[in-house]
Design a protein around this motif. Structure first.
Motif, PDB file in Angstrom:
ATOM      1  N   THR A 111       0.291   3.726  -3.457  1.00  0.00           N
ATOM      2  CA  THR A 111       0.504   5.166  -3.321  1.00  0.00           C
ATOM      3  C   THR A 111       1.105   5.758  -4.588  1.00  0.00           C
ATOM      4  O   THR A 111       0.640   6.798  -5.091  1.00  0.00           O
ATOM      5  CB  THR A 111       1.424   5.451  -2.122  1.00  0.00           C
ATOM      6  OG1 THR A 111       0.840   4.904  -0.934  1.00  0.00           O
ATOM      7  CG2 THR A 111       1.620   6.949  -1.943  1.00  0.00           C
ATOM      8  N   TYR A 120       0.817  -1.213   0.000  1.00  0.00           N
ATOM      9  CA  TYR A 120       0.000   0.000   0.000  1.00  0.00           C
ATOM     10  C   TYR A 120       0.853   1.267   0.000  1.00  0.00           C
ATOM     11  O   TYR A 120       0.513   2.247  -0.666  1.00  0.00           O
ATOM     12  CB  TYR A 120      -0.946  -0.007   1.204  1.00  0.00           C
ATOM     13  CG  TYR A 120      -2.124  -0.924   1.024  1.00  0.00           C
ATOM     14  CD1 TYR A 120      -3.013  -0.743  -0.031  1.00  0.00           C
ATOM     15  CD2 TYR A 120      -2.356  -1.979   1.894  1.00  0.00           C
ATOM     16  CE1 TYR A 120      -4.093  -1.591  -0.207  1.00  0.00           C
ATOM     17  CE2 TYR A 120      -3.430  -2.833   1.724  1.00  0.00           C
ATOM     18  CZ  TYR A 120      -4.301  -2.621   0.664  1.00  0.00           C
ATOM     19  OH  TYR A 120      -5.369  -3.463   0.487  1.00  0.00           O
ATOM     20  N   PHE A 121       1.944   1.245   0.751  1.00  0.00           N
ATOM     21  CA  PHE A 121       2.761   2.453   0.861  1.00  0.00           C
ATOM     22  C   PHE A 121       3.637   2.690  -0.369  1.00  0.00           C
ATOM     23  O   PHE A 121       4.099   3.815  -0.571  1.00  0.00           O
ATOM     24  CB  PHE A 121       3.646   2.383   2.112  1.00  0.00           C
ATOM     25  CG  PHE A 121       2.938   2.778   3.360  1.00  0.00           C
ATOM     26  CD1 PHE A 121       2.604   4.097   3.614  1.00  0.00           C
ATOM     27  CD2 PHE A 121       2.583   1.816   4.296  1.00  0.00           C
ATOM     28  CE1 PHE A 121       1.927   4.458   4.768  1.00  0.00           C
ATOM     29  CE2 PHE A 121       1.915   2.167   5.455  1.00  0.00           C
ATOM     30  CZ  PHE A 121       1.581   3.499   5.692  1.00  0.00           C
TER      31      PHE A 121
END
Length: 650
Positions: free
Chosen positions: A536, A531-532
């Motif tokens: 993103t 996710y990071f």
């Protein structure tokens, strides 16, 4: 000197033995839920009576007998303060009258069975906080002609002699806490909580350290009920499930029956491998009834932490018909209704333990075989296409077109990405974990590098339109950004560890035979890293790309070149389709169109190298058709030449 050493060793040896004995004794009597003392009352065969004198406290209790009387007296109860004499309508047989004394400290209930009859000396008084338990033998009276023979505790005979009395002493403990510790040691013990609440004669809310219960009495006029449970320190108000009991829950053959709804504060022993319980477990049971196939289902609303759409959740119930030693969750008889990311409502037509399970692994993939075949074909075609494009761009470098280094970097990153993705399944099945970690890290780097070069492509178009007179950047600066920046997060994650390795993707038609690839593992650290980094970066790429392309379109749409030359339009269209937006389809992978979106995303992204070459070919062909120069057949070159030329001349 030797005798002293021998004496010391003897002392140590005796100490060890005594310690072991006391430890074993403590373990054997550890906070028994109840106390059961049985024996035979040898009496004179005359009229018999039972005498008792009970008071609150935790002092020794004495069970004595003579030729006509059986007596129980002492301080053992929490609230019961009773005494009396009960005449027994029977004479004792010559061999003796069998009796048993049952003590349940949690309920503060004491009852005596004599000759087949049950006498409740202390009625249940609710669940007690402090109680007297762990009863152990203290002193026994000497042998006598009339008394108690074969005295036993839970079947273990203390002595076969006839004694006038047995004495027991206990200890005062936090009964609710100790009871919970024993009740939640395994799934086979969990029903102890509901049984205790059901027998406690309590109506309304009942709180234990491990559970919060509500007891409702369903009478003939029962029209359904919404259970409202009061929050406690172990259960925040926002996490308490809502429970609706339908009218069909009351058995028609009974005029009055109790139902117990229990929320378990600690649900760790309900866990099942590969699945995660969202928040609470709710147990519902009706007194002395097995309820199934309800005409109107019970409704349980679970309020939980936010669950991302990539994880499937479902309402399940504990199947107690199979192995009781194993937690077995089934979704049979339950309907799942998702009411947002933080709420799930379960409609079930039977009674047992209910919860919401979330698959820790991503949900099984539909049509995985077809998707794998398409991806493999697309990656193979893209590898060949990117090689051809790299050769073409290397030959065009003498034209000194400032966008060629960016096109070349994108082609190289896509070549690396498609090549690794084409080989990842084969490499994962080699069984070399270390190799798969390197391949997974390389695949992640190639993906981030491709995203970065796509962003640079869009930025370069924006720069040529809005920043006409800015000096061109050196090629090594583009290379440093496109190839150097993605290495930072990948190296950091590799140093953290347990991120890259074998990843299993389960097909929906055969979850036991997953497809293996080298990528990020299935754990929480890898999920956060995904996710990071990937999500993103992709979100930034799609959003900024669309904004820049809109600004470019707004800048050129009023010029005559826009209306006269379709090359410019094809250039802008190519950028919008290739650079980021196709990867943005992953954000739309939900709902009834998820299969279509999945196939579309698979085709567009795996054939991206081929589409890139096709776009360059179409641009060159259209320029020849319009009699334009072949210089700058790249998108940004075309954009600059056909749209900015009048501005630059001015």
């Amino acid at each position: 000197m030797a005798p002293r050493i021998t004496d010391a060793l003897k002392t140590v040896f005796i100490f060890i033995i005594l310690s072991s004995v006391f430890t074993c004794s403590a373990g054997d009597s550890e906070n028994d839920r109840d106390f059961e003392f049985c024996g035979k009352w040898r009496n004179g065969g005359k009229a018999l009576k039972l005498t008792y004198n009970l008071s609150p406290g935790c002092a020794p209790i004495l069970i004595s007998a003579n030729e006509s009387s059986l007596s129980i007296e002492g301080q053992i109860t929490a609230q019961c303060n009773k005494s009396g004499v009960i005449s027994l309508d029977q004479s004792g047989p010559p061999t003796g009258t069998h009796f048993c004394l049952f003590w349940e400290p949690l309920l503060d209930q004491l009852q005596l069975q004599v000759g087949g009859e049950t006498h409740k000396l202390c009625e249940p008084a609710g669940l007690q906080q402090s109680c007297c338990t762990n009863l152990s033998p203290s002193s026994n009276e000497p042998e006598t002609s009339y008394g108690i023979i074969n005295g036993s505790i839970k079947g273990d005979v203390l002595t076969s002699k006839s004694l006038a009395a047995y004495g027991f002493f206990g200890e005062s403990i936090n009964c609710k806490e100790q009871f919970c510790d024993k009740a939640i040691k395994g799934p086979t013990q969990v029903n102890m909580i509901e049984e205790a609440v059901m027998r406690s004669e309590t109506v309304g809310s009942v709180e234990l350290p491990c559970a919060l219960s509500s007891v409702v009495v369903m009478k003939e006029d029962f029209q359904g009920s919404d259970i409202v449970l009061t929050a406690s320190p172990g259960l925040p108000p926002e996490s308490i499930p809502s429970i609706h009991l339908p009218p069909s829950l009351r058995p028609p053959t009974k005029t009055s029956v109790k139902v117990v709804c229990t929320i378990f504060k600690n649900s760790s022993f309900f866990q099942e491998g590969g699945m995660s319980i969202v928040d609470n477990v709710v147990g519902i049971s009706v007194e002395n009834e097995i309820i199934r196939d309800l005409s109107e289902p019970i409704r349980i609303g679970f309020h939980h932490r936010a669950i991302h759409r990539t994880f499937s959740r479902k309402c399940v119930s504990w199947d107690t018909r199979k192995d009781p030693l194993k937690v077995n969750w089934l979704d049979d008889g339950c309907l799942t209704k998702q009411k947002g990311e933080k709420e799930t409502e379960c409609h079930c037509n039977h009674l047992t333990y209910f919860t919401v399970l979330v698959e820790m692994e991503p949900r099984p993939v539909r049509h995985l075989l077809a998707l794998t075949a398409i991806t493999s074909l697309g990656c193979a075609v893209s590898v060949i296409s990117c090689l051809a494009l790299i050769i073409f761009l290397c030959r065009k470098r003498k034209c000194k077109e400032q966008s060629i280094p960016i096109h070349l970097g994108l082609a190289m990153s896509l070549l690396f990405l498609n090549l690794l993705f084409f080989l990842t399944g084969t490499l994962a099945n080699l069984g070399e974990e270390a190799l798969c970690r390197w391949v997974g890290a390389g695949l992640h780097y190639a993906l981030l590098s491709s995203f970065t070069w796509m962003a640079l492509e869009v930025f370069q178009t924006f720069r040529l339109v809005y920043l006409v007179f800015t000096p061109p950047l050196k090629p090594y600066i583009w290379g440093l950004i496109g190839f150097g920046f993605p290495a930072l997060p990948v190296v950091t994650l590799a140093m953290v560890g347990d991120i890259y390795g074998v990843r299993e993707v389960a097909p929906s038609d055969d979850v036991s035979n997953p497809y293996q690839m080298c990528w990020m593992k299935n754990n929480h650290k890898a999920l956060l890293a995904h996710y990071f980094t990937n999500v993103t970066v992709l979100a930034i790429l799609v959003f900024s790309g669309l904004v820049m392309l809109f600004l470019v379109y707004r800048q050129i749409r009023r010029r005559d070149e826009w209306k006269q030359n379709q090359v410019a339009f094809l250039s802008i269209w190519g950028l919008s389709c290739l650079f980021g937006t196709t990867w943005g389809l992953t954000f739309l992978n939900f709902g009834p169109l998820s299969d279509i979106i999945l196939f579309l995303s698979c085709i567009l992204n795996s054939f991206q190298g081929f589409f890139l070459v096709l776009r360059f070919y179409m641009l060159g062909w259209m320029r020849k058709q319009t009699g334009g120069s072949t210089l700058g057949t790249s998108s940004t070159g075309s954009t600059r030449q056909h749209m900015l030329q009048p501005q630059e001349k001015s």
